[in-house]
Design a protein around this motif. Structure first.
Motif, PDB file in Angstrom:
ATOM      1  N   ILE A   1       0.836  -1.206   0.000  1.00 12.97           N
ATOM      2  CA  ILE A   1       0.000   0.000   0.000  1.00 12.97           C
ATOM      3  C   ILE A   1       0.868   1.252   0.000  1.00 12.97           C
ATOM      4  O   ILE A   1       0.600   2.222  -0.720  1.00 12.97           O
ATOM      5  CB  ILE A   1      -0.957  -0.013   1.212  1.00 12.97           C
ATOM      6  N   ILE A   2       1.925   1.238   0.794  1.00 16.56           N
ATOM      7  CA  ILE A   2       2.811   2.410   0.844  1.00 16.56           C
ATOM      8  C   ILE A   2       3.524   2.599  -0.492  1.00 16.56           C
ATOM      9  O   ILE A   2       3.676   3.728  -0.976  1.00 16.56           O
ATOM     10  CB  ILE A   2       3.815   2.293   2.006  1.00 16.56           C
ATOM     11  N   GLU A   3       3.943   1.514  -1.117  1.00  8.85           N
ATOM     12  CA  GLU A   3       4.548   1.614  -2.442  1.00  8.85           C
ATOM     13  C   GLU A   3       3.552   2.190  -3.448  1.00  8.85           C
ATOM     14  O   GLU A   3       3.917   2.994  -4.305  1.00  8.85           O
ATOM     15  CB  GLU A   3       5.045   0.245  -2.916  1.00  8.85           C
ATOM     16  N   TRP A   4       2.312   1.768  -3.368  1.00  7.62           N
ATOM     17  CA  TRP A   4       1.233   2.329  -4.209  1.00  7.62           C
ATOM     18  C   TRP A   4       1.158   3.840  -4.018  1.00  7.62           C
ATOM     19  O   TRP A   4       1.151   4.602  -4.982  1.00  7.62           O
ATOM     20  CB  TRP A   4      -0.081   1.622  -3.862  1.00  7.62           C
ATOM     21  N   GLY A   5       1.067   4.278  -2.800  1.00  2.00           N
ATOM     22  CA  GLY A   5       1.363   5.650  -2.438  1.00  2.00           C
ATOM     23  C   GLY A   5       0.334   6.732  -2.666  1.00  2.00           C
ATOM     24  O   GLY A   5       0.622   7.903  -2.412  1.00  2.00           O
ATOM     25  N   ARG A   6      -0.876   6.409  -3.068  1.00  7.84           N
ATOM     26  CA  ARG A   6      -1.845   7.465  -3.377  1.00  7.84           C
ATOM     27  C   ARG A   6      -2.685   7.829  -2.145  1.00  7.84           C
ATOM     28  O   ARG A   6      -3.908   7.732  -2.134  1.00  7.84           O
ATOM     29  CB  ARG A   6      -2.720   7.048  -4.551  1.00  7.84           C
ATOM     30  N   PHE A   7      -2.003   8.232  -1.107  1.00 11.37           N
ATOM     31  CA  PHE A   7      -2.630   8.615   0.151  1.00 11.37           C
ATOM     32  C   PHE A   7      -1.724   9.613   0.849  1.00 11.37           C
ATOM     33  O   PHE A   7      -0.600   9.865   0.408  1.00 11.37           O
ATOM     34  CB  PHE A   7      -2.876   7.381   1.031  1.00 11.37           C
ATOM     35  N   ASP A   8      -2.201  10.180   1.954  1.00 11.10           N
ATOM     36  CA  ASP A   8      -1.428  11.185   2.687  1.00 11.10           C
ATOM     37  C   ASP A   8      -0.863  10.666   4.004  1.00 11.10           C
ATOM     38  O   ASP A   8       0.235  11.043   4.400  1.00 11.10           O
ATOM     39  CB  ASP A   8      -2.307  12.419   2.956  1.00 11.10           C
ATOM     40  N   SER A   9      -1.632   9.811   4.695  1.00 11.72           N
ATOM     41  CA  SER A   9      -1.197   9.326   6.007  1.00 11.72           C
ATOM     42  C   SER A   9      -1.643   7.880   6.175  1.00 11.72           C
ATOM     43  O   SER A   9      -2.718   7.489   5.695  1.00 11.72           O
ATOM     44  CB  SER A   9      -1.800  10.192   7.119  1.00 11.72           C
ATOM     45  N   LEU A  10      -0.808   7.088   6.853  1.00  9.90           N
ATOM     46  CA  LEU A  10      -1.122   5.682   7.111  1.00  9.90           C
ATOM     47  C   LEU A  10      -1.847   5.563   8.443  1.00  9.90           C
ATOM     48  O   LEU A  10      -1.305   5.923   9.488  1.00  9.90           O
ATOM     49  CB  LEU A  10       0.159   4.846   7.130  1.00  9.90           C
ATOM     50  N   ALA A  11      -3.062   5.026   8.395  1.00 12.62           N
ATOM     51  CA  ALA A  11      -3.898   4.940   9.599  1.00 12.62           C
ATOM     52  C   ALA A  11      -3.511   3.763  10.487  1.00 12.62           C
ATOM     53  O   ALA A  11      -3.071   2.718  10.003  1.00 12.62           O
ATOM     54  CB  ALA A  11      -5.367   4.811   9.198  1.00 12.62           C
ATOM     55  N   HIS A  12      -3.677   3.957  11.766  1.00 11.94           N
ATOM     56  CA  HIS A  12      -3.556   2.952  12.843  1.00 11.94           C
ATOM     57  C   HIS A  12      -2.653   1.775  12.488  1.00 11.94           C
ATOM     58  O   HIS A  12      -3.108   0.634  12.322  1.00 11.94           O
ATOM     59  CB  HIS A  12      -4.923   2.465  13.298  1.00 11.94           C
ATOM     60  N   LEU A  13      -1.362   2.053  12.417  1.00 10.03           N
ATOM     61  CA  LEU A  13      -0.359   1.057  12.020  1.00 10.03           C
ATOM     62  C   LEU A  13      -0.509  -0.294  12.725  1.00 10.03           C
ATOM     63  O   LEU A  13      -0.396  -1.332  12.093  1.00 10.03           O
ATOM     64  CB  LEU A  13       1.048   1.624  12.254  1.00 10.03           C
ATOM     65  N   THR A  14      -0.774  -0.308  14.003  1.00  7.81           N
ATOM     66  CA  THR A  14      -0.850  -1.573  14.747  1.00  7.81           C
ATOM     67  C   THR A  14      -2.304  -2.019  14.963  1.00  7.81           C
ATOM     68  O   THR A  14      -2.643  -2.614  15.992  1.00  7.81           O
ATOM     69  CB  THR A  14      -0.119  -1.445  16.095  1.00  7.81           C
ATOM     70  N   TYR A  15      -3.137  -1.792  13.981  1.00 10.33           N
ATOM     71  CA  TYR A  15      -4.561  -2.158  14.057  1.00 10.33           C
ATOM     72  C   TYR A  15      -4.803  -3.592  14.537  1.00 10.33           C
ATOM     73  O   TYR A  15      -5.680  -3.808  15.389  1.00 10.33           O
ATOM     74  CB  TYR A  15      -5.197  -1.928  12.684  1.00 10.33           C
ATOM     75  N   PRO A  16      -4.084  -4.595  14.048  1.00 14.09           N
ATOM     76  CA  PRO A  16      -4.355  -5.960  14.534  1.00 14.09           C
ATOM     77  C   PRO A  16      -4.174  -6.127  16.032  1.00 14.09           C
ATOM     78  O   PRO A  16      -4.844  -6.972  16.656  1.00 14.09           O
ATOM     79  CB  PRO A  16      -3.342  -6.818  13.765  1.00 14.09           C
ATOM     80  N   TRP A  17      -3.276  -5.345  16.630  1.00 13.87           N
ATOM     81  CA  TRP A  17      -3.048  -5.413  18.076  1.00 13.87           C
ATOM     82  C   TRP A  17      -4.342  -5.140  18.845  1.00 13.87           C
ATOM     83  O   TRP A  17      -4.564  -5.697  19.914  1.00 13.87           O
ATOM     84  CB  TRP A  17      -1.996  -4.398  18.495  1.00 13.87           C
ATOM     85  N   ARG A  18      -5.178  -4.259  18.300  1.00  8.95           N
ATOM     86  CA  ARG A  18      -6.428  -3.882  18.982  1.00  8.95           C
ATOM     87  C   ARG A  18      -7.270  -5.114  19.286  1.00  8.95           C
ATOM     88  O   ARG A  18      -7.915  -5.192  20.346  1.00  8.95           O
ATOM     89  CB  ARG A  18      -7.212  -2.904  18.105  1.00  8.95           C
TER      90      ARG A  18
END
Length: 270
Positions: free
Chosen positions: A143-160
């Protein structure tokens, strides 16, 4: 409020399936609290884009946000955004969504790895946790390589869900290398890292990502950070954002970002 420019860059209205309140109510709550800005980021899940009506709901969200922005001139800066989920699982849906409106801000998220349910709905007694997390980080990197966004949401989402809801421990050191890969790629691509404060309201008890990862991001040279409550109702607007600002300050950050027309604006933490 302790901080002058408190801003919430991740909230959901009733244009999201799991949101309860309209944009005007969310903005009224933000203005009453004294927030500087609010960015509405309703869900757009690309893996079920047309099947579940996101092609229509994101357009409605943008329309309602523009109305609220005009209504709150002089009281609150209101920006139009979107949380685009699983973008690389259907790139044509992602292209359509991004062209649906002139968004100010796009959050990228990964709620489910390809072929699996949302992390919130998995039966962890039947899952191989390490395999899930390996796939999660690999897909995030895509997704980051794709790159068509401004900010990456809740990096550790699975931890929740894995740790917070099910009490299954995750060894931090096992995933430090993968997390570093994500942070380094965000920095190289000049994308922001979101500090999602919803974890303060949940069993997890910490933001996503947590303080050590924030410190590591800064140590690696990261400077672009956004903050979001991930509110799905008016009562949670701004929730935990001041705590998040205090953590950023403790980690050595002096500014955080809000976005207008996809351009970052640095606001001082003071």
């Amino acid at each position: 409020m302790r901080y002058k420019f408190v801003s919430d860059s991740h909230v959901h209205t009733d244009c999201s399936r799991d949101g309860t309140d309209p944009a005007m109510m969310m903005c009224e709550s933000a203005a009453r609290l004294g927030l500087y800005s609010l960015t509405i980021t309703d869900h757009c899940e690309c893996n079920c884009y047309r099947a579940e009506g996101y092609d229509k709901s994101i357009r409605q969200s943008c329309f309602e946000t523009r109305k609220a922005s005009a209504a709150f001139i002089g009281r609150l800066h209101v920006f139009s955004g979107m949380e685009i989920g699983q973008a690389t699982q259907d790139l044509s849906a992602a292209d359509d969504a991004l062209g649906a409106c002139k968004f100010d801000f796009v959050l990228a998220s990964l709620h489910q790895v390809k072929g699996k349910k949302d992390f919130s709905d998995l039966d962890y007694s039947a899952e191989k946790i390490d395999d899930l997390l390996e796939r999660y980080f690999d897909e995030l990197l895509g997704i980051i390589e794709w790159g068509r966004f401004d900010s990456l949401a809740h990096l550790t989402y699975p931890w929740r869900y894995i740790s917070g809801e099910h009490g299954i421990p995750i060894k931090r050191e096992k995933w430090a290398g993968k997390i570093d890969e994500v942070l380094r790629l965000l920095i190289r691509k000049q994308k922001a890292l979101e500090l999602n404060t919803s974890g303060f309201r949940q069993k997890l008890g910490v933001p996503m990502p947590d303080f050590p990862i924030l410190c590591r991001y800064r140590e690696l040279g990261g400077r672009l950070v956004t903050l979001g409550s991930d509110a799905h109702r008016w009562a949670d607007v701004g929730g935990g954002v001041e705590q998040g600002l205090a953590l950023l300050q403790k980690a050595g950050f002096r500014h955080f970002m809000i976005y207008a027309s996809h351009q970052p604006k640095a606001l001082p933490i003071n």
